[in-house]
Design a protein around this motif. Structure first.
Motif, PDB file in Angstrom:
ATOM      1  N   GLY A 182     -21.678 -15.845 -10.827  1.00 47.38           N
ATOM      2  CA  GLY A 182     -21.121 -16.338 -12.083  1.00 47.38           C
ATOM      3  C   GLY A 182     -20.324 -15.331 -12.885  1.00 47.38           C
ATOM      4  O   GLY A 182     -20.057 -15.551 -14.074  1.00 47.38           O
ATOM      5  N   TYR A 183     -19.893 -14.234 -12.250  1.00 48.37           N
ATOM      6  CA  TYR A 183     -19.086 -13.231 -12.954  1.00 48.37           C
ATOM      7  C   TYR A 183     -17.583 -13.518 -12.826  1.00 48.37           C
ATOM      8  O   TYR A 183     -16.780 -13.007 -13.595  1.00 48.37           O
ATOM      9  CB  TYR A 183     -19.392 -11.830 -12.414  1.00 48.37           C
ATOM     10  CG  TYR A 183     -20.759 -11.341 -12.818  1.00 48.37           C
ATOM     11  CD1 TYR A 183     -20.928 -10.571 -13.961  1.00 48.37           C
ATOM     12  CD2 TYR A 183     -21.883 -11.669 -12.069  1.00 48.37           C
ATOM     13  CE1 TYR A 183     -22.188 -10.131 -14.344  1.00 48.37           C
ATOM     14  CE2 TYR A 183     -23.148 -11.236 -12.440  1.00 48.37           C
ATOM     15  CZ  TYR A 183     -23.295 -10.472 -13.584  1.00 48.37           C
ATOM     16  OH  TYR A 183     -24.550 -10.049 -13.965  1.00 48.37           O
ATOM     17  N   ILE A 184     -17.244 -14.326 -11.834  1.00 51.52           N
ATOM     18  CA  ILE A 184     -15.863 -14.762 -11.617  1.00 51.52           C
ATOM     19  C   ILE A 184     -15.882 -16.260 -11.363  1.00 51.52           C
ATOM     20  O   ILE A 184     -16.828 -16.789 -10.777  1.00 51.52           O
ATOM     21  CB  ILE A 184     -15.224 -14.045 -10.397  1.00 51.52           C
ATOM     22  CG1 ILE A 184     -14.922 -12.583 -10.713  1.00 51.52           C
ATOM     23  CG2 ILE A 184     -13.921 -14.724  -9.986  1.00 51.52           C
ATOM     24  CD1 ILE A 184     -14.321 -11.835  -9.532  1.00 51.52           C
ATOM     25  N   VAL A 185     -14.834 -16.936 -11.792  1.00 51.49           N
ATOM     26  CA  VAL A 185     -14.677 -18.351 -11.494  1.00 51.49           C
ATOM     27  C   VAL A 185     -13.298 -18.563 -10.886  1.00 51.49           C
ATOM     28  O   VAL A 185     -12.354 -17.831 -11.197  1.00 51.49           O
ATOM     29  CB  VAL A 185     -14.840 -19.204 -12.773  1.00 51.49           C
ATOM     30  CG1 VAL A 185     -13.713 -18.928 -13.764  1.00 51.49           C
ATOM     31  CG2 VAL A 185     -14.887 -20.688 -12.435  1.00 51.49           C
ATOM     32  N   GLU A 186     -13.191 -19.535 -10.007  1.00 53.77           N
ATOM     33  CA  GLU A 186     -11.895 -19.868  -9.417  1.00 53.77           C
ATOM     34  C   GLU A 186     -11.273 -21.016 -10.203  1.00 53.77           C
ATOM     35  O   GLU A 186     -11.917 -22.038 -10.442  1.00 53.77           O
ATOM     36  CB  GLU A 186     -12.046 -20.247  -7.942  1.00 53.77           C
ATOM     37  CG  GLU A 186     -12.301 -19.052  -7.029  1.00 53.77           C
ATOM     38  CD  GLU A 186     -12.062 -19.396  -5.568  1.00 53.77           C
ATOM     39  OE1 GLU A 186     -12.166 -20.591  -5.213  1.00 53.77           O
ATOM     40  OE2 GLU A 186     -11.770 -18.473  -4.788  1.00 53.77           O
TER      41      GLU A 186
END
Length: 240
Positions: A182-186
């Protein structure tokens, strides 16, 4: 020249500002002025700071002259048509531009600002990227913007930091782990021919470890960058 036209003076042009445009000798320029133009209407002569007529000129004392704007134009044109044409095109085109009403309305500016706010919110842009977008709106209009923004640390790409910290993993594997935790989202954006383009964006959870910058390839995309001094902590958090 625009300033000269706005001055409430009949003879605002000092001959010392224009004679060298078309003459090699100041005395010849003054002789040409006296021979071809009307004294008192096109120009005035001066000695020791006082207006004098041609009949009152005293030998051995410097002769000064001031011209009207129209006289100055013809004074240059009579000697060198090419120089005058350059002057005419530049000066009159500038005057036309300055007299045109602004092509950008306040409504359009507000729409641009709202778009930037939307980009900042949806893409979680960092301050520097937001400033770059604001400059694209403000600079052409002469609106002031800061020269820089503060940052919480040195920002680098995941690839650079993985290499620097000698981690034998790829940026792709790092991104997969960051997405899973959950530190990056696409995100997606429309692309050409009805297609979509996917890109990555740091989430609120990941903002302690990095910032989203505007992608150099497309202003509608973000490019995650990570704080150099917190990257090892992030790797440990991701179990890498």
């Amino acid at each position: 020249m625009l300033k000269l036209q706005k001055l409430n003076e009949h003879f605002p042009v000092n001959i010392d500002e224009v004679w060298m445009l078309v003459y090699t000798n100041r005395n010849k320029a003054i002789y040409s002025l006296r021979s071809n133009f009307i004294e008192g209407e096109d120009f005035n002569l001066y000695q020791m700071g006082k207006v004098v007529s041609s009949k009152e000129l005293r030998n051995g004392i410097k002769i000064d002259a001031k011209l009207s704007v129209s006289c100055m134009e013809y004074f240059v044109a009579r000697k060198s048509r090419s120089v005058f044409e350059v002057y005419r095109k530049v000066f009159h085109k500038t005057a036309e531009i300055l007299q045109e009403p602004s092509l950008i309305t306040s409504k359009q500016i507000n729409a641009k600002i709202s778009w930037i706010k939307g980009c900042k919110s949806l893409l979680r842009l960092n301050e520097n990227s937001t400033l770059l977008l604001l400059k694209q709106v403000g600079d052409p209009l002469g609106l002031p913007t800061p020269d820089y923004t503060s940052s919480n640390g040195i920002l680098r790409s995941a690839s650079e930091l993985l290499k620097k910290n000698e981690r034998n993993i790829t940026a792709q594997k790092f991104n997969e782990a960051a997405v899973a935790k959950g530190y990056i989202v696409e995100l997606e954006r429309p692309a050409a021919h009805g297609k979509t383009k996917r890109f990555k964006s740091i989430t609120e959870k990941g903002k302690d470890f990095g910032e989203n910058q505007v992608s150099p390839h497309n202003p509608k995309e973000t490019q995650p960058s990570w704080y150099e001094n917190k990257f090892v902590e992030l790797l440990n958090t991701l179990g890498l």
